[in-house]
Design an enzyme around this catalytic site. Structure first.
Site, PDB file in Angstrom:
ATOM      1  CB  SER A   1      -0.945   0.013   1.206  1.00 17.54           C
ATOM      2  OG  SER A   1      -0.219   0.129   2.418  1.00 17.54           O
TER       3      SER A   1
ATOM      4  CE  LYS B   1      -2.800   1.884   5.016  1.00 15.83           C
ATOM      5  NZ  LYS B   1      -2.690   1.103   3.758  1.00 15.83           N
TER       6      LYS B   1
END
Length: 306
Positions: A76, A155
């Site tokens: 990701s 993230k």
């Protein structure tokens, strides 16, 4: 003639290749020097286990309170951080100190515990039922080489409390408070298109963050977790730390770029862009100092052995 042909013994002059014969006064000193060398060698081996235990204890304490190594098994955050099944995943050094003096800022790459609403894990770690294997896995995790925790995520912070996030403007850019972001770190994975998936406008709740992956079309982040919206926001209290450096593999050893995507769009003060660099230098100084001290001790012990 007898003086010229006399035999030489082990205590002859150095020019003859041997050590001069010791006088009665010098013999105790020579024996003391010889025994001192033996004591130094024995002392090193006695102290070696203590040094190893001390180093392991310091490693555990440093990872508990200052910094810790985390594995990145998910794609990701490609290509900022590299992770995939069966590949050589990145290991990053996560600074646990910075956020004790301030909150995460837009652009920061953070590691955090998934909120309760975040039920969708990005990877799965098979559990071993063997207690011996579990023990060694737990010990390895203490020094940063254990299996990754499925509930920990990494993230990039896109917006902070009170800011409104929405997608997208005509140029396919995420907007915060109505202004498009400058995101040079976005990666478009082949086969997944180069347009961001739409999501509804969200105002980030107090004490929360809106986070997204750099691999924008292959990241389970605030847009989708918990059904999206407010439920996808991450509490600041869940943040473990800030990812600063890729430490493994050696070919990927580098600082993690953390440009503020709001710097141009929202006119953030220029001095804020220098904060990560300043914090990096501040964190690097004690690490370099400790490394030099360790090298000095090892060299000293090595000389004593010889």
């Amino acid at each position: 003639m007898a003086d010229v042909m006399r035999s030489t013994g082990p205590d002859e002059d150095p020019q003859g290749g041997e050590e001069p014969r010791a006088t009665p006064e010098e013999r105790p000193a020579r024996r003391w020097r010889s025994s001192g060398k033996q004591q130094k060698k024995g002392s090193f081996w006695r102290e070696l286990p203590i040094l190893i235990v001390t180093a392991l204890a310091l490693t555990v304490l440093i990872q508990a309170f200052l910094a810790r190594v985390y594995v990145i098994p998910s794609q990701s955050m490609e290509q900022t951080l590299h992770g995939c099944t069966g590949c050589n995943n990145d290991r990053v050094l996560v600074d646990k100190v910075s956020y004790r003096f301030g909150d995460p800022e837009p652009g920061d790459v953070v590691v955090f515990r998934g909120p309760q609403a975040w039920v969708q894990n990005e990877f799965h770690v098979p559990e071993d039922t063997n207690p011996v294997v579990q023990f060694f896995q737990g010990a390895a995790s203490l020094i940063g080489f254990g299996s990754p925790d499925e509930k920990d995520f990494v993230k990039r912070v896109i917006a902070t409390e009170g800011q409104t996030v929405e997608c997208c403007d005509p140029q396919n850019r995420v907007m915060v408070d109505g202004r498009p972001l400058n995101e040079p770190y976005i990666y478009w994975e082949p086969g997944r298109g180069n347009e961001q998936q739409e999501f509804q406008s969200v105002t980030v709740p107090p004490g929360h963050l809106w986070v997204m992956g750099d691999n924008r079309n292959d990241s389970s982040d605030s847009r989708f977790q918990g059904g999206g919206g407010v439920s996808g926001a991450v509490p600041v209290d869940n943040v473990i730390g800030k990812a600063q450096v890729i430490v493994l593999p050696p070919t990927r050893w580098q600082a993690i770029p953390e440009p503020n995507p709001q710097a141009d769009a929202l006119g953030a003060p220029a001095w804020q862009a220098g904060l990560p660099v300043g914090a990096g230098f501040a964190a690097a100084f004690p690490v370099v100092w400790a490394g030099r001290r360790l090298v000095r001790v090892v060299n000293l012990r090595s000389r004593e052995r010889h």
